[in-house]
Design an enzyme around this catalytic site. Structure first.
Site, PDB file in Angstrom:
ATOM      1  N   ARG A 235      39.735  39.294  39.213  1.00 58.71           N
ATOM      2  CA  ARG A 235      39.386  38.942  37.825  1.00 58.71           C
ATOM      3  C   ARG A 235      38.573  40.044  37.132  1.00 58.71           C
ATOM      4  O   ARG A 235      38.852  40.383  35.974  1.00 58.71           O
ATOM      5  CB  ARG A 235      38.658  37.596  37.794  1.00 58.71           C
ATOM      6  CG  ARG A 235      39.557  36.405  38.090  1.00 58.71           C
ATOM      7  CD  ARG A 235      38.801  35.093  38.066  1.00 58.71           C
ATOM      8  NE  ARG A 235      37.778  35.043  39.101  1.00 58.71           N
ATOM      9  CZ  ARG A 235      36.875  34.077  39.210  1.00 58.71           C
ATOM     10  NH1 ARG A 235      36.864  33.089  38.327  1.00 58.71           N
ATOM     11  NH2 ARG A 235      35.984  34.090  40.182  1.00 58.71           N
TER      12      ARG A 235
ATOM     13  N   ASN B  59      40.823  31.861  38.163  1.00 55.21           N
ATOM     14  CA  ASN B  59      41.452  31.437  39.415  1.00 55.21           C
ATOM     15  C   ASN B  59      41.905  29.997  39.259  1.00 55.21           C
ATOM     16  O   ASN B  59      41.244  29.198  38.592  1.00 55.21           O
ATOM     17  CB  ASN B  59      40.464  31.511  40.580  1.00 55.21           C
ATOM     18  CG  ASN B  59      40.130  32.943  40.974  1.00 55.21           C
ATOM     19  OD1 ASN B  59      40.894  33.858  40.714  1.00 55.21           O
ATOM     20  ND2 ASN B  59      38.985  33.125  41.620  1.00 55.21           N
TER      21      ASN B  59
END
Length: 751
Positions: free
Chosen positions: A19, A37
């Protein structure tokens, strides 16, 4: 014109800095949107110029985070959304987990530099990590991988750590394991009787105690290690006695790659493996060793050492203080599982360790260190133990709509679970004869079921009714009314290699050679020297080593002299008298006359040879006799080897005739080393002859016997370019691969 796209990425993409990298890349391309996620992996929503989005996508897929492993990725148009900026959103779990789990990673070079830099705020902080390194699976309770789903939740970040966590340019941007000395994990030291020891720097105190000859139980990031000075023979002897481990070699932690290379010759493949994110123990030849270690106490009678480098902050700081190699063996009593709870460690290891170095981070999934070795001539990788850094993911193509759990074997147990789109294989668990190991095994089974919120529909077990893995599988199937299948042990071994190499869909005939110590056969005998042929979904047993008497049950695997007794002929009476009392000879002769249980085991044949050569009559650890045989060999020349094997008749090998030929050579004055080389050459030659007999050009090999790297090299040399060889490559050839093999057999074999 701006548009919005949705990108989904699956694989090992959580807990690896994915990320943060997406965030930086999106801003570099002037894109807005979100990344988060979820139960499937990583999901990205992007708004911007379509060309910029495509450029972003290409760059991300081409250069993902170092520790990640992308399996699938997809991009497509989505409903237009006018995002104000690009943000990392909290994980949203809307369904059951369907992603690869994140294994533990060795400490990275950047973090190593920080904890040894006096001017850095993390100086001497042993739990320093970042997005690229640190424990993952060891401390995780559930996924998606967020701090709240790990035991790090007990350590709220201080303001400085929070600022790092929120700063896109920082290495700890969205690092879920981020802590520091102000807000993080704390060390504690005590004596074996529980007396607390105070010191300004406990790592330095630990180093001093080790140098003084003490044994330390150190709570590492994946479980306890028992450590002592690797050059202190008395300390090592004391550890052996207390741990009840008389001769099994100890792993050695080297403080640096530089010192290791000064002491031992290592090649580029070994170096790359030692310094990899998995950072396993690598078994290396100790020929021309240049250093000061208590070699005989560390690895009695062996010409090899199992070595590793510091892979956690604790070990790196300790190694920096010590600057000497130390023993770093699993924190347990011999044959029990590695310990991770402080109370258990102090209760069970108080008679072993002189001091304890503990910390207050809970470990959810304790793991031993992984162990592997490379063969000398061909650098064939052979995994001896698949655990920390390698489990619990396993890349394999599995096509079925059913949820399947495979219960594995008994001696080197693992569990394989297929609950979604991915396959998960547990870390090495151990010998299920031991209550503590069996308890850890059942907990692992339940952990998988709970983690993925899936009850299996099919249970796969070994055919051996006495295996605790079989019993537990039968119990689960009975309680939950599940479909159950029993799969023969050696066919599962064969299927594991076929599965690893994706060989089920071809038309070729493939010879399966499965050699190990023991396994329950279809004819109720003890198999272990088997030849199979696979073609078009069917496996047929085409030959085996001729049966010989299986004596005294499990005792035979522990006493190589019993294998010798079983194969001995009347010409070997004198050797028998040297190894057995008159009473024992009478008892075992009586057993031979009435024994109906037979074996084809090549593993026990190794034992018989080791006993004949007076190398080992009693195993103190599994495979000791075979390891001692391998370690007698310094080198070999195939052109000078001779075979002890008789003709292969109807696919079968006369075990007793082979053994008699070997005995004759030895009794006529052949050196032990030459006998062992010829014995291994004989086995390698048998494989090639069997391939000729079966008229095949592809050979798949599995079973514990193929942990012998010299045998593997000989087979490769003899086969040349005429035969294509397949070995277990990402699983151990030993019984750790049985759970995977059971799954592959069930899905692909029709008979």
């Amino acid at each position: 014109m701006q548009k919005t796209f949705k990108i989904q990425i699956t694989g090992r993409v959580q807990g690896v800095g994915f990320r943060p990298q997406v965030f930086k890349l999106a801003n570099a391309h002037n894109l807005t949107g979100t990344v988060s996620n979820n139960e499937n992996g990583v999901i990205i929503h992007l708004t911007g110029n379509p060309d910029a989005i495509q450029s972003f996508y290409d760059a991300l897929i081409k250069n993902p985070p170092v520790a990640s492993k992308i399996l699938e990725h997809d991009i497509g148009p989505s409903n237009f959304t006018a995002f104000k900026e690009f943000t990392i959103s909290p994980s949203q779990k809307s369904g059951k987990l369907n992603l690869q789990l994140t294994p533990d990673f060795a400490i990275c070079d950047d973090c190593k530099t920080e904890i040894t830099d006096k001017h850095n705020r993390r100086y001497h902080y042993p739990f320093t990590t970042c997005v690229n390194c640190g424990p993952r699976w060891a401390i995780t309770n559930t996924f998606p991988f967020e701090r709240d789903h790990t035991h790090m939740v007990s350590f709220p970040m201080c303001e400085t750590c929070s600022n790092e966590y929120g700063t896109p340019t920082d290495r700890r941007f969205h690092s879920q394991t981020n802590t520091c000395p102000e807000c993080g994990i704390q060390l504690r030291m005590s004596t074996s009787d529980g007396t607390i020891i105070n010191a300004d720097y406990l790592i330095e105190k630990t180093a001093d105690l080790i140098k003084e000859g003490n044994i330390l139980a150190i709570k590492n990031t994946s479980g306890y290690l028992l450590c002592c000075d690797a050059n202190n023979a008395e300390a090592i002897k004391k550890l052996r006695e207390r741990k009840n481990r008389p001769t099994k070699p100890f792993a050695i932690l080297y403080p640096s790659l530089h010192l290791l290379k000064q002491h031992l010759k290592i090649n580029s493949v070994q170096e790359e493996t030692l310094t990899s994110p998995e950072s396993p123990i690598v078994i290396i030849q100790k020929k021309d060793f240049k250093g000061q270690l208590a070699l005989e106490e560390l690895a009695p009678r062996l010409n090899q050492l199992g070595v590793m480098l510091p892979y956690s902050g604790i070990l790196h700081l300790l190694a920096t203080e010590l600057e000497i190699p130390i023993v770093a063996t699993s924190g347990n009593i011999h044959a029990s599982p590695i310990i991770s709870y402080e109370n258990t460690a102090h209760s069970e290891l108080c008679e072993v360790a002189d001091y304890f170095l503990d910390h207050n981070l809970k470990i959810a999934n304790p793991q031993d260190d992984s162990v592997l070795k490379f063969s000398n001539r061909y650098s064939e990788k052979i995994i001896f133990r698949r655990s920390r850094g390698l489990s619990p993911n396993f890349d394999a193509v599995v096509k079925t709509d059913k949820k399947i759990i495979a219960m594995g074997g008994h001696l080197k147990s693992t569990v394989a679970f297929f609950p979604n789109d991915y396959l998960y294989i547990s870390q090495y668990l151990g010998n299920l004869d031991h209550f503590d190991v069996f308890e850890r095994y059942t907990q692992t089974v339940q952990k998988f079921i709970d983690l993925f919120e899936e009850t299996p529909e099919v249970v796969l077990v070994d055919k051996h009714q006495g295996y605790n893995s079989t019993r537990h599988g039968l119990e689960i199937a009975r309680e939950l009314h599940l479909e159950i299948h029993q799969i023969q042990h050696h066919k599962a071994h064969f299927a594991s290699v076929l599965g690893e190499h994706g060989l089920f869909n071809g038309n070729s005939r493939i010879l399966g050679v499965v050699w190990d110590g023991t396994g329950y056969g279809d004819d109720s005998q003890i198999w272990g020297g088997e030849f199979f042929v696979y073609q078009k979904g069917k496996i047929a047993r085409t030959g085996h080593f001729d049966y010989y008497d299986w004596l005294a049950g499990d005792k035979m695997a522990k006493e190589p002299r019993l294998s010798f007794f079983s194969l001995a002929t009347s010409t070997m009476k004198e050797e028998i008298k040297q190894k057995f009392t008159d009473e024992e000879i009478a008892v075992y002769n009586h057993l031979k006359k009435k024994e109906t249980l037979k074996t084809s085991s090549v593993g026990r044949l190794f034992d018989a040879v080791a006993s004949l050569l007076n190398l080992c009559d009693h195993n103190t650890y599994e495979g000791e006799a075979a390891i001692l045989m391998e370690n007698k060999i310094d080198g070999y020349d195939l052109s000078k080897c001779k075979s002890y094997a008789p003709e292969i008749i109807n696919g079968n090998v006369s075990t007793k005739e082979l053994f008699q030929n070997l005995y004759s050579d030895f009794s006529n004055g052949a050196e032990k080393c030459d006998v062992i080389i010829n014995f291994l050459y004989t086995l390698a030659n048998i494989i090639i002859k069997s391939a000729q007999h079966a008229n095949v050009k592809e050979i798949a090999l599995s079973g514990g016997v193929f942990q012998n790297t010299i045998l593997v090299d000989m087979i490769k040399e003899l086969s040349g370019s005429e035969y294509k060889l397949y070995f277990n490559r990402n699983l151990s050839p030993n019984d750790e691969n049985i759970s995977f093999g059971q799954l592959m057999y069930h899905l692909h074999i029709k008979n």
